[in-house]
Design a protein around this motif. Sequence first.
Motif, PDB file in Angstrom:
ATOM      1  N   LYS A 241      10.880 -58.573  82.589  1.00 16.71           N
ATOM      2  CA  LYS A 241      10.601 -57.283  82.852  1.00 16.71           C
ATOM      3  C   LYS A 241       9.237 -57.017  83.660  1.00 16.71           C
ATOM      4  N   LYS A 242       9.464 -56.310  84.756  1.00 21.47           N
ATOM      5  CA  LYS A 242       8.138 -55.884  85.521  1.00 21.47           C
ATOM      6  C   LYS A 242       7.504 -54.778  85.059  1.00 21.47           C
ATOM      7  N   VAL A 243       6.244 -54.989  84.704  1.00 21.10           N
ATOM      8  CA  VAL A 243       5.367 -54.041  84.210  1.00 21.10           C
ATOM      9  C   VAL A 243       4.081 -53.641  85.318  1.00 21.10           C
ATOM     10  N   TYR A 244       4.118 -52.432  85.589  1.00 18.77           N
ATOM     11  CA  TYR A 244       3.177 -52.006  86.397  1.00 18.77           C
ATOM     12  C   TYR A 244       2.061 -51.671  85.511  1.00 18.77           C
ATOM     13  N   VAL A 245       0.771 -52.378  85.754  1.00 17.16           N
ATOM     14  CA  VAL A 245      -0.611 -52.255  84.964  1.00 17.16           C
ATOM     15  C   VAL A 245      -1.374 -51.023  85.396  1.00 17.16           C
ATOM     16  N   ILE A 246      -1.397 -50.107  84.806  1.00 17.30           N
ATOM     17  CA  ILE A 246      -2.456 -49.065  85.194  1.00 17.30           C
ATOM     18  C   ILE A 246      -3.690 -49.000  84.455  1.00 17.30           C
ATOM     19  N   SER A 247      -4.836 -49.180  85.079  1.00 17.92           N
ATOM     20  CA  SER A 247      -6.083 -49.246  84.392  1.00 17.92           C
ATOM     21  C   SER A 247      -7.196 -48.691  85.454  1.00 17.92           C
TER      22      SER A 247
ATOM     23  N   TYR B  98      -5.765 -57.533  81.658  1.00 17.25           N
ATOM     24  CA  TYR B  98      -4.596 -56.944  81.400  1.00 17.25           C
ATOM     25  C   TYR B  98      -3.142 -57.451  81.748  1.00 17.25           C
ATOM     26  N   GLY B  99      -3.327 -58.092  83.052  1.00 25.59           N
ATOM     27  CA  GLY B  99      -2.303 -58.879  83.640  1.00 25.59           C
ATOM     28  C   GLY B  99      -1.887 -59.926  82.954  1.00 25.59           C
ATOM     29  N   ARG B 100      -2.933 -60.809  82.471  1.00 24.10           N
ATOM     30  CA  ARG B 100      -2.573 -62.152  81.441  1.00 24.10           C
ATOM     31  C   ARG B 100      -2.032 -61.393  80.255  1.00 24.10           C
TER      32      ARG B 100
ATOM     33  N   PRO C  87       3.334 -58.939  85.238  1.00 25.16           N
ATOM     34  CA  PRO C  87       2.339 -57.852  85.722  1.00 25.16           C
ATOM     35  C   PRO C  87       2.561 -57.672  87.255  1.00 25.16           C
ATOM     36  N   VAL C  88       2.519 -56.252  87.384  1.00 20.24           N
ATOM     37  CA  VAL C  88       2.325 -55.611  89.011  1.00 20.24           C
ATOM     38  C   VAL C  88       0.852 -55.091  88.802  1.00 20.24           C
ATOM     39  N   THR C  89      -0.126 -55.750  89.222  1.00 19.73           N
ATOM     40  CA  THR C  89      -1.439 -55.185  89.152  1.00 19.73           C
ATOM     41  C   THR C  89      -1.988 -54.932  90.481  1.00 19.73           C
ATOM     42  N   SER C  90      -1.592 -53.858  91.144  1.00 21.94           N
ATOM     43  CA  SER C  90      -2.231 -53.618  92.450  1.00 21.94           C
ATOM     44  C   SER C  90      -3.512 -52.982  93.116  1.00 21.94           C
TER      45      SER C  90
ATOM     46  N   ASP D  48      -9.620 -53.558  73.176  1.00 23.84           N
ATOM     47  CA  ASP D  48      -9.365 -54.672  72.343  1.00 23.84           C
ATOM     48  C   ASP D  48      -8.789 -55.986  73.196  1.00 23.84           C
ATOM     49  N   ILE D  49      -8.086 -55.779  74.200  1.00 25.61           N
ATOM     50  CA  ILE D  49      -7.578 -56.926  74.976  1.00 25.61           C
ATOM     51  C   ILE D  49      -8.884 -57.331  75.901  1.00 25.61           C
ATOM     52  N   TRP D  50      -9.433 -56.392  76.234  1.00 22.66           N
ATOM     53  CA  TRP D  50     -10.608 -57.013  76.926  1.00 22.66           C
ATOM     54  C   TRP D  50     -11.680 -57.590  76.174  1.00 22.66           C
ATOM     55  N   LYS D  51     -11.914 -57.170  75.167  1.00 23.18           N
ATOM     56  CA  LYS D  51     -12.839 -57.915  74.171  1.00 23.18           C
ATOM     57  C   LYS D  51     -12.449 -59.405  73.748  1.00 23.18           C
TER      58      LYS D  51
END
Length: 162
Positions: free
Chosen positions: A45-51, A67-69, A78-81, A156-159
């Motif tokens: 699945k291709k997931v577009y990352v919004i942050s 977030y991509g990891r 991850p699709v992190t443009s 939480d992911i970032w930490k």
Amino acid sequence: MGSMYKNHEGFSDPTAGKAISNAMREYREKQKAIYRRRSEIKGRKKVYVISQFSGNIPENVRKAQAYGRYVIRKRCIPVTSHPLYPQMLDMAADGTETAEARELGTMFGLALLAVCDEAWCFTSGLPEDAISEGMKTELEEARRLGIPIKMIKGEDIWKERQ
């Protein structure tokens, strides 16, 4: 038995023939496993990352990478443009940019969003990690395209990745 292996003198050599046959079978099995693995990865699945990108750009780029990891660990692509296009469009790290560069970056990102299976929006809800105007645009486009949106507490992911 016309396909029997023959040695360099032209005599039948069934032992060598069997060894070569086994080696070829192992090679074909290994190639099939490689093909299956690559097909599985490409079919994820291709997931577009919004942050958030604006604000503290260096930190927000590191967050986007984390977030991509996270998306990869969830067995998706991850699709992190947003951390990518500013580098190509001469948007300075200090946040200065032209209206044209911002428009191009946004449109390129939305074009990628259109080919994604889902959009995951990472935010903690804290004021410094609020949903920015760019994120709102991406969320609106995902809704317009009927792309499922998953809201994820990015803090939480970032930490956990620091």
